[in-house]
Scaffold this motif. Structure first.
Motif, PDB file in Angstrom:
ATOM      1  N   ILE A  39      45.114  41.551  29.065  1.00 33.47           N
ATOM      2  CA  ILE A  39      45.937  42.739  29.327  1.00 33.47           C
ATOM      3  C   ILE A  39      46.486  43.310  28.029  1.00 33.47           C
ATOM      4  O   ILE A  39      46.481  44.531  27.818  1.00 33.47           O
ATOM      5  N   PHE A  40      46.965  42.446  27.143  1.00 35.40           N
ATOM      6  CA  PHE A  40      47.499  42.899  25.854  1.00 35.40           C
ATOM      7  C   PHE A  40      46.452  43.722  25.101  1.00 35.40           C
ATOM      8  O   PHE A  40      46.745  44.795  24.579  1.00 35.40           O
ATOM      9  N   PHE A  41      45.226  43.199  25.031  1.00 37.36           N
ATOM     10  CA  PHE A  41      44.185  43.862  24.246  1.00 37.36           C
ATOM     11  C   PHE A  41      43.826  45.220  24.850  1.00 37.36           C
ATOM     12  O   PHE A  41      43.605  46.192  24.116  1.00 37.36           O
ATOM     13  N   GLU A  42      43.774  45.281  26.166  1.00 34.92           N
ATOM     14  CA  GLU A  42      43.439  46.547  26.805  1.00 34.92           C
ATOM     15  C   GLU A  42      44.539  47.582  26.571  1.00 34.92           C
ATOM     16  O   GLU A  42      44.255  48.758  26.319  1.00 34.92           O
ATOM     17  N   LEU A  43      45.783  47.162  26.624  1.00 39.98           N
ATOM     18  CA  LEU A  43      46.889  48.078  26.355  1.00 39.98           C
ATOM     19  C   LEU A  43      46.827  48.594  24.922  1.00 39.98           C
ATOM     20  O   LEU A  43      47.108  49.769  24.664  1.00 39.98           O
ATOM     21  N   MET A  44      46.465  47.742  23.991  1.00 42.11           N
ATOM     22  CA  MET A  44      46.355  48.160  22.603  1.00 42.11           C
ATOM     23  C   MET A  44      45.241  49.193  22.436  1.00 42.11           C
ATOM     24  O   MET A  44      45.426  50.215  21.784  1.00 42.11           O
ATOM     25  N   MET A  45      44.099  48.939  23.062  1.00 44.87           N
ATOM     26  CA  MET A  45      42.991  49.887  22.947  1.00 44.87           C
ATOM     27  C   MET A  45      43.319  51.218  23.603  1.00 44.87           C
ATOM     28  O   MET A  45      42.857  52.272  23.155  1.00 44.87           O
ATOM     29  N   ASP A  46      44.121  51.181  24.658  1.00 54.58           N
ATOM     30  CA  ASP A  46      44.484  52.402  25.369  1.00 54.58           C
ATOM     31  C   ASP A  46      45.516  53.239  24.620  1.00 54.58           C
ATOM     32  O   ASP A  46      45.786  54.382  25.016  1.00 54.58           O
TER      33      ASP A  46
END
Length: 227
Positions: A203-210
């Protein structure tokens, strides 16, 4: 293919699509984080190894490699700055996926870990005779009261901060040889830590990419071009 592997594939594909429009500092963080996430997902029977790989993956995204001097009673800057990082992620998480992991998927593990003295560093400082740690019990009780308030108020940011503080102690026990491989003594902590890290890091990584427009700084070990 497991659901975790499918999630990883989705993250990897998403990174390929977004990286051309994202700053290089963010791309480097995510590229490194996903490489270690993939390695962690390959571990099926070794919870200790998986936990370590998930932590490296988290650290690659977090881009903080400041460690605590051996035997020091001072909290390292890495852990004290968790709160700011988590506050940003929770604010970005409009779908409340982090909230769901903490309060819906792993509530029992979170409660047990946060109230476990064996992942509370002042307890071990006292066991090792480090000056200034005689009051570990009162500090532990204060921490438990803070945990209780956060659980009652469902304060996700505070819970994340304290949760990773405990996981950091567990990480140190493994990395620094303070725990036996596949020890029965800490199986529940390691197995639960592996599972919650697996979900949260994704979840952290997806939020960063978004959110590529945020000021994601580079890692402490950037790629150096010698040509």
């Amino acid at each position: 293919m497991s659901s975790r592997e499918q999630y990883f594939r989705r993250l990897k594909d998403k990174h390929r699509v977004l990286r051309n429009d994202s700053p290089e500092t963010l791309n480097l963080r995510v590229h490194r984080a996903l490489s270690w996430l993939q390695r962690a997902e390959q571990e099926t029977d070794d919870d200790d190894a998986a936990f370590i790989f998930y932590w490296i993956s988290f650290n690659a995204a977090y881009a903080s490699e400041v460690s605590n001097p051996a035997g020091s009673n001072r909290r390292p800057r890495e852990r004290t700055s968790f709160a700011e990082f988590f506050a940003m992620l929770v604010e970005l998480d409009r779908e409340e996926r982090i909230y769901d992991v903490i309060w819906e998927q792993f509530p029992d593990y979170v409660r047990s870990l946060l109230n476990n003295r064996y992942v509370f560093q002042p307890f071990w400082n006292h066991q090792n005779g480090i000056p200034g740690s005689d009051d570990w019990e009162s500090r532990f009780h204060r921490s438990r009261r803070r945990v209780a308030r956060a659980l009652k108020e469902k304060d996700t940011i505070v819970i994340l901060e304290i949760l990773f503080d405990r996981l950091y102690v567990l990480r140190n026990q493994l990395i620094h040889g303070g725990s036996t491989w596949k020890s029965s003594v800490n199986r529940d902590q390691v197995r639960g830590g592996r599972n919650i890290l697996a979900r949260l890091t994704q979840i952290f990584f997806e939020l960063m990419m978004d959110n590529p427009d945020l000021p994601w700084t580079g890692g402490h070990y950037p790629v150096v071009d010698d040509t």
